[in-house]
Design a protein around this motif. Structure first.
Motif, short mmCIF file in Angstrom:
data_model
loop_
_atom_site.label_atom_id
_atom_site.label_comp_id
_atom_site.label_asym_id
_atom_site.label_seq_id
_atom_site.Cartn_x
_atom_site.Cartn_y
_atom_site.Cartn_z
N SER A 27 6.64 19.12 75.72
CA SER A 27 7.40 18.39 76.73
C SER A 27 7.67 19.25 77.95
N ILE A 28 8.80 19.00 78.64
CA ILE A 28 9.02 19.49 79.99
C ILE A 28 10.23 20.42 80.07
N PRO A 29 10.05 21.69 80.46
CA PRO A 29 11.19 22.49 80.91
C PRO A 29 11.58 22.05 82.32
N PHE A 30 12.86 21.77 82.52
CA PHE A 30 13.35 21.37 83.83
C PHE A 30 13.89 22.58 84.58
N GLU A 31 14.15 22.39 85.88
CA GLU A 31 14.85 23.42 86.65
C GLU A 31 16.19 23.73 85.97
N SER A 32 16.44 25.01 85.77
CA SER A 32 17.63 25.49 85.06
C SER A 32 17.64 25.07 83.60
N GLN A 33 16.50 24.63 83.08
CA GLN A 33 16.34 24.29 81.66
C GLN A 33 14.99 24.88 81.23
N ALA A 34 14.96 26.20 81.01
CA ALA A 34 13.69 26.91 80.92
C ALA A 34 12.99 26.76 79.58
N MET A 35 13.60 26.06 78.62
CA MET A 35 12.96 25.87 77.32
C MET A 35 13.17 24.45 76.84
N ASN A 36 12.16 23.92 76.13
CA ASN A 36 12.23 22.61 75.51
C ASN A 36 11.69 22.70 74.09
N ILE A 37 12.38 22.07 73.15
CA ILE A 37 11.94 22.00 71.75
C ILE A 37 11.72 20.53 71.40
N THR A 38 10.51 20.18 71.01
CA THR A 38 10.20 18.81 70.60
C THR A 38 9.43 18.86 69.29
N LEU A 39 9.67 17.89 68.43
CA LEU A 39 9.01 17.85 67.12
C LEU A 39 8.67 16.42 66.77
N THR A 40 7.77 16.27 65.81
CA THR A 40 7.39 14.94 65.35
C THR A 40 7.01 14.99 63.89
N THR A 41 7.13 13.84 63.23
CA THR A 41 6.70 13.70 61.85
C THR A 41 5.18 13.59 61.80
N ASN A 42 4.58 14.27 60.82
CA ASN A 42 3.14 14.19 60.61
C ASN A 42 2.88 14.24 59.12
N GLY A 43 2.80 13.05 58.51
CA GLY A 43 2.64 13.00 57.07
C GLY A 43 3.85 13.59 56.38
N ASP A 44 3.65 14.63 55.59
CA ASP A 44 4.73 15.28 54.86
C ASP A 44 5.29 16.48 55.61
N ASN A 45 4.95 16.63 56.87
CA ASN A 45 5.40 17.79 57.65
C ASN A 45 6.19 17.37 58.87
N LEU A 46 6.92 18.34 59.42
CA LEU A 46 7.47 18.23 60.77
C LEU A 46 6.74 19.25 61.63
N ASP A 47 6.11 18.78 62.70
CA ASP A 47 5.35 19.64 63.60
C ASP A 47 6.17 19.89 64.87
N PHE A 48 6.42 21.17 65.17
CA PHE A 48 7.22 21.56 66.33
C PHE A 48 6.31 22.01 67.47
N GLY A 49 6.74 21.70 68.70
CA GLY A 49 6.13 22.25 69.89
C GLY A 49 7.22 22.80 70.79
N ILE A 50 7.16 24.08 71.11
CA ILE A 50 8.16 24.75 71.94
C ILE A 50 7.50 25.15 73.25
N VAL A 51 8.06 24.72 74.37
CA VAL A 51 7.51 25.02 75.68
C VAL A 51 8.57 25.77 76.48
N GLY A 52 8.16 26.88 77.10
CA GLY A 52 9.08 27.67 77.91
C GLY A 52 8.46 28.11 79.21
#
Length: 450
Positions: free
Chosen positions: A398-423
Motif C-alpha cells: 500500500s501507500i506511505p503518506f507524507e508524515s506516514q513513512a510506513m504502511n503495514i497491510t496483510l491479507t488472508t491466503n488459504g491457511d496463511n496471513l500474508d503481510f506486505g510492509i512498505v516504507g
C-alpha cells in the motif's frame, strides 16, 4: 467523461513524485508440475492477447481547459497498449527473495503515467526455486484494497486443472461497469444533493468523537515515521499460519485483527527501541474498515477510518492486546451504528488533519493525526490457482503518506496471513527487520497464553 467522488479526487490531487498514490500487490506462484521452460513466456503472450479491457482499466485523468490533468473527472482510453501495461522482467542472479523485493520496491516507487490508464503489471521470472511472480499496481483513485482483492480473487480458481485465462483488466464488476450515460454536467447536478447530504451527515457523528469513545486525530505522538518522505520505497514481506493467530484469538477473546494489531504493536515497539525512538505516549494506527454492504461492488473507495490505540507504551503483551481490543471495539461500535454516508463523513473528519499536512505551510503539525496505517484485507480462504499455477503467497503493498513513512497491510491466503510492509527508503532504515519483530510479537503472545 465521468466525475470522481470526492475521496477519489483527493487521491489524484495530492499525488506527487514524493507521494505515489497507487496500491499494489506481489503474488508468488508455483508453476504446475508439468510446466515446461516456456511456461511464463506462453503465459505472458496469452495475457497480452486478452485485449477486452473493462471500463475501470481504461480510465485516465481528463485534460483540463489549460491542458493540465484534472483531478475531478475521468476520460476513457479508446485503445489500451497491453504490452506497455503488462511487461516481463527477469531477476538477476541469484534470483532470491531479496532480488525480487528490490525490483518490486523500485516498481512500487515509480509514478503511473497519467497519459495512460492508471495501472501497470509485471510478470517476473528468474526466481532460483523455479517459481514466478506477478506485481500489479493500480491508482488508489480507481480502487481501494477491498475492491482490488475481490477483483484479484475472481481471476483465480480453486481447480488446479482449470486453465481458463482470467486477467484483472478483463473482469467486470457484478452488474457491469459501463461508463455513465449522463454528461458531466448532469452528473454534477445529480451529485449536488449528495454533497449537501454528506455535509449535514458530518454533524451527527461528532457526538461519537466528543463523548470519548473514539481516539481523536492529532493525539498521536511524533515518531521517526512521522517525517517528510521521498518517493523511493523499501518492501518487506512474510507469511504466518492462521492457526497461530487463531490460538491466541480463542485464548483471549480477541479478534484476528486485534491479534494482528498486537503483533504490529510489538514489532513497532521493538523497532523504535532499537532506534532510540519509542515515545512515552502510545502510537495510534489508522485501521481502514470496509463499510460496503456484504454483496456490494462499486468503483472508488468505501472505507471507514478507525483510529486504534496500539498500546506501545505497555510492556506486558496481554495488557497491550486488551488495550487494542477495547480501542477497536469502541471505534467499530460508533461506525456500525451509523448510516453509510455518516460513517464516511466521520472518516473524512478523522482524516482531515492528514490532508492539511499536505498543504504548503502546514507541514509541521504539532501532533500527528495518526502514526501509520495498518490494514487487514480479506483474501481467499482456500488454495487457489492461476493457469494451473498455485498461489503460494499474496502480499498486498500500500501507500506511505507524507508524515506516514510506513504502511503495514496483510491479507488472508488459504491457511496463511500474508503481510506486505512498505516504507520510505530514505527515512525508514532496516525495514527488513520488521518481519522478525512481528514474529517475536506473535511468539510473546503465545508464551503469555501458554
Amino acid at each position: 467523461m465521468d466525475l470522481l467522488n470526492p475521496l477519489d479526487a483527493i487521491f489524484l490531487a495530492v499525488e506527487s513524485r514524493e507521494h505515489p498514490m497507487h496500491v499494489g500487490g506481489l503474488q508468488i506462484f508455483e508453476p504446475p508440475a508439468d510446466a515446461g521452460p516456456e511456461f511464463t513466456r506462453d503465459l505472458y503472450e496469452a495475457m497480452v492477447s486478452a485485449d477486452e479491457v473493462r471500463t475501470r482499466f481504461r480510465r485516465k485523468p481528463s485534460r483540463g481547459l489549460l491542458g493540465g490533468f484534472s483531478s475531478v473527472a475521468w476520460d476513457h482510453a479508446g485503445e489500451v497498449d497491453l504490452r506497455y501495461h503488462l511487461r516481463r522482467s527477469a531477476l538477476p542472479a541469484p534470483g532470491g527473495v531479496p532480488e525480487l523485493l528490490d525490483l518490486t520496491a523500485r516498481l512500487h516507487g515509480q509514478l503511473l503515467d497519467r497519459h495512460r490508464p492508471l495501472w501497470e503489471a509485471r510478470l517476473i521470472e528468474g526466481l532460483d526455486d523455479g517459481r514466478f511472480a506477478v506485481y500489479i499496481k493500480i491508482h488508489h483513485a480507481l480502487i481501494d484494497g477491498v475492491s482490488a482483492m475481490r477483483l484479484l480473487q475472481r481471476t483465480f480458481t480453486d481447480d488446479p486443472f482449470d486453465t481458463r485465462l482470467r486477467v484483472p483488466w478483463a473482469m467486470s464488476a457484478p452488474g457491469g461497469d459501463h461508463p455513465a450515460a449522463e454528461s458531466s454536467w448532469q452528473q454534477a447536478r445529480s451529485a449536488l444533493p449528495r454533497i449537501i447530504t454528506t455535509a449535514r451527515a458530518a454533524v451527527g457523528p461528532l457526538r461519537g468523537v466528543l463523548d470519548g469513545r473514539l481516539e481523536l486525530p492529532m493525539s498521536a505522538p511524533p515518531t521517526m515515521f512521522n517525517v517528510p518522505i521521498g518517493g523511493a520505497r523499501r518492501i518487506a514481506v512474510r507469511s504466518w499460519p492462521l492457526e497461530r493467530i487463531n490460538a491466541i484469538r480463542h485464548a483471549t477473546g480477541a479478534t484476528i485483527n486485534d491479534v494482528v494489531l498486537a503483533m504490529s504493536s510489538a514489532a513497532l515497539r521493538t523497532y523504535l527501541i532499537e532506534h532510540d525512538g519509542l515515545p512515552d505516549a502510545p502510537l495510534i494506527a489508522m485501521v481502514p474498515v470496509n463499510i460496503r454492504h456484504v454483496d456490494a461492488e462499486s468503483d472508488g473507495n468505501m472505507v471507514a477510518a478507525c483510529l486504534c490505540n496500539l498500546g506501545t507504551d505497555i510492556a506486558d503483551p496481554l495488557a497491550r492486546l486488551r488495550t487494542i481490543s477495547a480501542s477497536m471495539r469502541n471505534a467499530k461500535q460508533i461506525f456500525t451504528q451509523l448510516p453509510q454516508i455518516e460513517a464516511m463523513a466521520l472518516s473524512a473528519l478523522l482524516m482531515a488533519p492528514l490532508g492539511v499536512s499536505l498543504v504548503p505551510g502546514f507541514d509541521a503539525l504539532p501532533r500527528m493525526p495518526f502514526n501509520l496505517v495498518i490494514s487487514n484485507v480479506p483474501g481467499p480462504r482456500k488454495p487457489v490457482y492461476f493457469q494451473g499455477a498455485r498461489l503460494d503467497s499474496n502480499h498486498p503493498l500500500s501507500i506511505p503518506f507524507e508524515s506516514q513513512a510506513m504502511n503495514i497491510t496483510l491479507t488472508t491466503n488459504g491457511d496463511n496471513l500474508d503481510f506486505g510492509i512498505v516504507g520510505c527508503r530514505r527515512t525508514v532504515p532496516d525495514l527488513d527487520r520488521l518481519p522478525g519483530h512481528l514474529e517475536d510479537g506473535l511468539a510473546e503472545l503465545e508464551k503469555a497464553i501458554a
